[in-house]
Structures are given as structure tokens and as C-alpha cells.
Design a protein around this motif. Structure first.
Motif: not given
Ligand SMILES: [Zn+2]
Length: 458
Positions: A19-22, A59-60, A64-66
Motif C-alpha cells: 500500500i505504501d512502499a515507504g 524496501y529498506g 518495514v514495520t513488523y
């Protein structure tokens, strides 16, 4: 780099488009903390750790939020507290500590956020209030229930119809339920039970609402990936979807739903209820290494069932020995780890870890055959790059190959190697060979190279 993931929601492999690559967001259902994690509990952690590593690579790391939760409110925890007299806080703190230790031993990166259900009760109450206001939930005898027939397309994930659910033997029909498939969002607590104030009296949340509240609060109403074991598809994930979508009025809760297959013992699902499980902790206590357990778990594709046996973990250790032996021979070469396109493509193809592993074995063969420094550097960089994605080979090769004995032991071995070297310098080859054979009889193997003699355990 195109990532393909099998989406349980659509029963097909799809191109992953965040949804948001950032800020790529993923949620994995975590443990209910009242006992040691068994190897079946460890499988989603290890498999989706590879996904986390892949997403971070593509993505860096900061994009990424896990999130992986800890369920610290549950009737099983309450039962354990009642049985032993230990407080719930003490049980959950101790068990969460074990879980962290065991998952770290398996080389799993810690998630970015690890919410605990007890920290999100107000958000759960709010979500339940929204569901009641919108006509998807009702209060009955101090319980709040989700009214399944109120949701037009309930059952999309598990592909179950309402009729299937009524027929399902696991649906317990309490007299206050409007429909047999209705499930609990909130239930009353007795005086001596843990509870929180709510508009429906003092009580506690049901399990499903915990994940809806925590994921929604931290990742938003719609996020990218929701994952867990295949046994969570129904009812847990189906009910999470029902709660989140109906409360927020959204078309999906998460775009991609991923599920790992069962860990089996002789073809039967490993589970606490069947009593055929072993814990990560006991395997580590027996001397199996976490990295070998991890490799054993990654040796099958994550969606397939996998048989985990002690022999299988031994075999994984032998593979790691091969990798580490190759690395030990080039430990003086500094490289920048970078996976090959082949390894990256294998993992990006719905986490094909068996294929990625076979690619790593080819790289070891290349490394072992390489004659020039340049060739060795290329192979080592590729091997370490692929290993980083799989979460293996993070240890010092010499330490890996030598571990298993005491530090004193290592000092004695080093002294004998020095004595052997002295004997060879003095051309006393019989004595040098005697020392080598003596060590070999004790399971210590010597390897001579241009840079000196190294040792490892057989
Ligand atoms: Zn969950």
C-alpha cells in the motif's frame, strides 16, 4: 525486484504490491504465553522472519514495520495461574522471556513492535462499541457477541458457509447466542478472575478481538500482510477479518494473508492437545543448535507440512558444518555480503527456501573450488548475502566448528597443535602424526592450509 506471495484470501500466488512502499506493514499472530513454545509455534516465526528479511532487503530496513503480538490475556493462562498459585503477571513475564530467548536462538529478528494484549484493552472496548453501534454485535447476559449473519460475506478466508459452521462440531451453542456461529468479543469475569471495567460490566476480551485491536492501532485499518499458522485460518483469522472490516467499514483487513503448514510427527499434526510435541527449549537443552533447528524448519516450503525429527536437525547441522568449513577457509577475506539474483529470486517466489538453500550449496561448491582470491571473494560475498536472507551463517566459523567443548578443552587442543607444529619443524613426523591421530580419536579434526592449522569437531 518482484515478490510473489500466495494469498490465502484468493487461493493464488500474486504479485506483492505494498500500500505504501515507504512503510510496508505486516502482522503475525504471536504466542499465548503460559508455557514453552513447541516447534510448531516456532515455524511461523522462522518462516515469516525470512519474509521480514526479504522485505527489508527490497524496501529498506527502515521501511518495514513488523508487529508480532503477545497474548497475555487468555483462559489458558488463567487456568495455569489457578493450578499453580503463581500470579498471571509472573507467568506471562517468565514465559515471554523464554519465548524471546528461544526465538533469538533460532536467529529470528525481533519484531519492530511487540504489543501485549493487556496494554490494549481500552482499544478493544472501543472496537466492540463500534461493532455494537453498527449492528454487528450485541450484548447478552454480560457477554458481547459478534453476530455472524449480520456480515454479508463472512467466511471469505476459510471459504466456509454459515451452514458449514452450524454443522461444525466445534461451535458451542450457548443459550444467549442469537446464532450458533456467533463468537465472543467480551465475557464477564468472576470476582477472583482478572478483569477490566467496560460498559458491559467487569470482564475480559475474547482472543480474536485482541489481534484486531492491536493490529488496527499500530498498523492502521488496512495493512499489507497478515500471517500465521494454517490452523489460525478458522476461526481466528476469519473472526479478526469480520471484526476489523465491520468496525472500520473496509473491504479488506490486510491485502495478503499468508499461512504456514503444520509441523508433523509421523504424518500427524504436532500439537499440545495431541501430546506429540517437543519444545524448542528442550531441543536446545539436549545440545541441538538453534541455527540447525532453523535450517531444518526452512528445508521445506513454508506452505507444505513438515516432519521435524532429531535426525532431521542433525542433518541440518551437517549442512551448516559444510557451509562453515568453507567459510573458515576464507575467514581472512573481507567481503560485502550480497545475494545472487538466483537466491533472491527463489526467496521472492513465495519464499522458496528449499531452492534458495540448494543455491547456497552450489555457492559453497564454487567457493571450495575457487583458486583465485577474486573468485573466492565473489563466492563468499554471494554465500553470505543469501545466508543473511535466510537468517543463517551469522556465527564466527571457527567458533561454530569448535564449539561443543569447554574453553579449557580448546586451550589443550591449541597446545597440542603447537606441539605437532614443533615436531614437524624438527622433522619428527611420527610424533606429529601421533598427535594428529590422538586428536582425531577424540573427535578433533585438523586442517592444514597455507595460513596455518585450524581445527574443528567432527
Ligand atoms: Zn491473531
Amino acid at each position: 525486484m518482484t515478490i510473489h506471495l500466495y494469498n490465502t484470501l484468493l487461493r493464488e500466488k500474486q504479485i506483492f504490491e505494498p500500500i505504501d512502499a515507504g512503510n510496508v506493514r505486516m502482522y503475525v499472530c504471536g504466542p499465548t504465553v503460559y508455557d514453552y513454545a513447541h516447534i510448531g509455534n516456532a515455524r511461523p516465526v522462522v518462516c515469516f522472519d525470512v519474509l521480514y528479511r526479504l522485505l527489508r532487503h527490497v524496501y529498506g530496513e527502515s521501511h518495514v514495520t513488523y508487529v508480532r503480538n503477545i497474548t497475555d490475556i487468555d483462559d489458558k493462562i488463567m487456568a495455569a495461574a489457578e493450578k499453580t498459585g503463581e500470579s498471571i503477571e509472573s507467568i506471562t513475564a517468565r514465559t515471554a522471556g523464554w519465548y524471546h530467548d528461544d526465538m533469538a536462538a533460532l536467529g529470528a529478528l525481533p519484531p519492530d513492535r511487540e504489543p501485549r494484549a493487556t496494554e490494549f484493552v481500552p482499544q478493544m472496548v472501543k472496537l466492540i462499541e463500534q461493532l455494537i453501534a453498527k449492528g454487528f454485535a450485541y450484548e447478552a447476559e454480560k457477554h458481547v457477541l459478534f453476530n455472524v449473519p449480520a456480515m454479508q460475506d463472512y467466511g471469505q478466508l476459510s471459504k466456509r458457509s454459515l451452514d458449514d459452521m452450524i454443522a461444525g462440531a466445534r461451535v458451542d451453542v450457548a443459550p444467549y447466542k442469537k446464532h450458533p456461529a456467533d463468537f465472543t468479543l467480551w465475557k464477564p469475569s468472576a470476582e477472583n478472575q482478572v478483569g477490566w471495567p467496560s460498559p458491559w460490566g467487569r470482564g475480559r476480551p475474547g482472543w480474536h478481538i485482541e489481534c484486531s485491536a492491536m493490529s488496527g492501532e499500530i498498523l492502521g485499518q488496512v495493512f499489507d500482510i497478515h500471517a500465521g499458522g494454517i490452523d489460525l485460518i478458522f476461526p481466528h483469522h476469519e473472526n479478526e477479518i469480520a471484526q476489523s472490516r465491520c468496525a472500520h467499514g473496509s473491504a479488506v483487513m490486510a491485502k495478503y494473508w499468508l499461512h504456514n503448514g503444520f509441523v508433523q510427527v509421523n504424518g500427524q499434526k504436532m500439537s499440545k492437545s495431541l501430546g506429540n510435541f517437543f519444545t524448542v527449549h528442550e531441543l536446545l537443552e539436549e545440545g541441538f543448535r538453534g541455527e540447525a533447528i532453523r535450517l531444518a524448519l526452512l528445508s521445506a516450503h513454508y506452505r507444505q507440512p513438515i516432519d521435524i525429527t532429531r535426525e532431521g536437525i542433525q542433518d541440518a547441522k551437517a549442512q551448516l558444518d559444510r557451509f562453515y568449513r568453507a567459510l573458515a577457509m576464507v575467514s581472512d577475506l573481507a567481503v560485502e555480503a550480497a545475494p545472487t539474483d538466483h537466491v533472491l529470486a527463489a526467496i521472492a517466489d513465495d519464499l522458496n527456501t528449499p531452492l534458495a538453500l540448494s543455491e547456497l550449496h552450489e555457492l559453497v561448491t564454487k567457493l571450495n573450488k575457487a583458486t583465485s582470491q577474486a573468485e573466492k571473494k565473489v563466492a563468499k560475498a554471494a554465500l553470505l548475502g543469501g545466508a543473511k536472507l535466510l537468517g543463517i551463517l551469522w556465527q564466527d566459523p571457527a567458533k561454530w566448528l569448535q564449539s561443543g567443548g569447554s574453553a579449557d578443552d580448546a586451550a589443550v587442543i591449541e597446545a597440542q597443535i603447537a606441539a605437532r607444529l614443533a615436531a614437524r619443524k624438527a622433522k619428527n613426523f611420527a610424533e606429529a602424526d601421533r598427535i594428529r591421530d590422538d586428536l582425531a580419536a577424540r573427535g578433533i579434526l585438523l586442517e592444514d592450509s597455507s595460513s596455518g592449522t585450524t581445527w574443528r569437531r567432527a
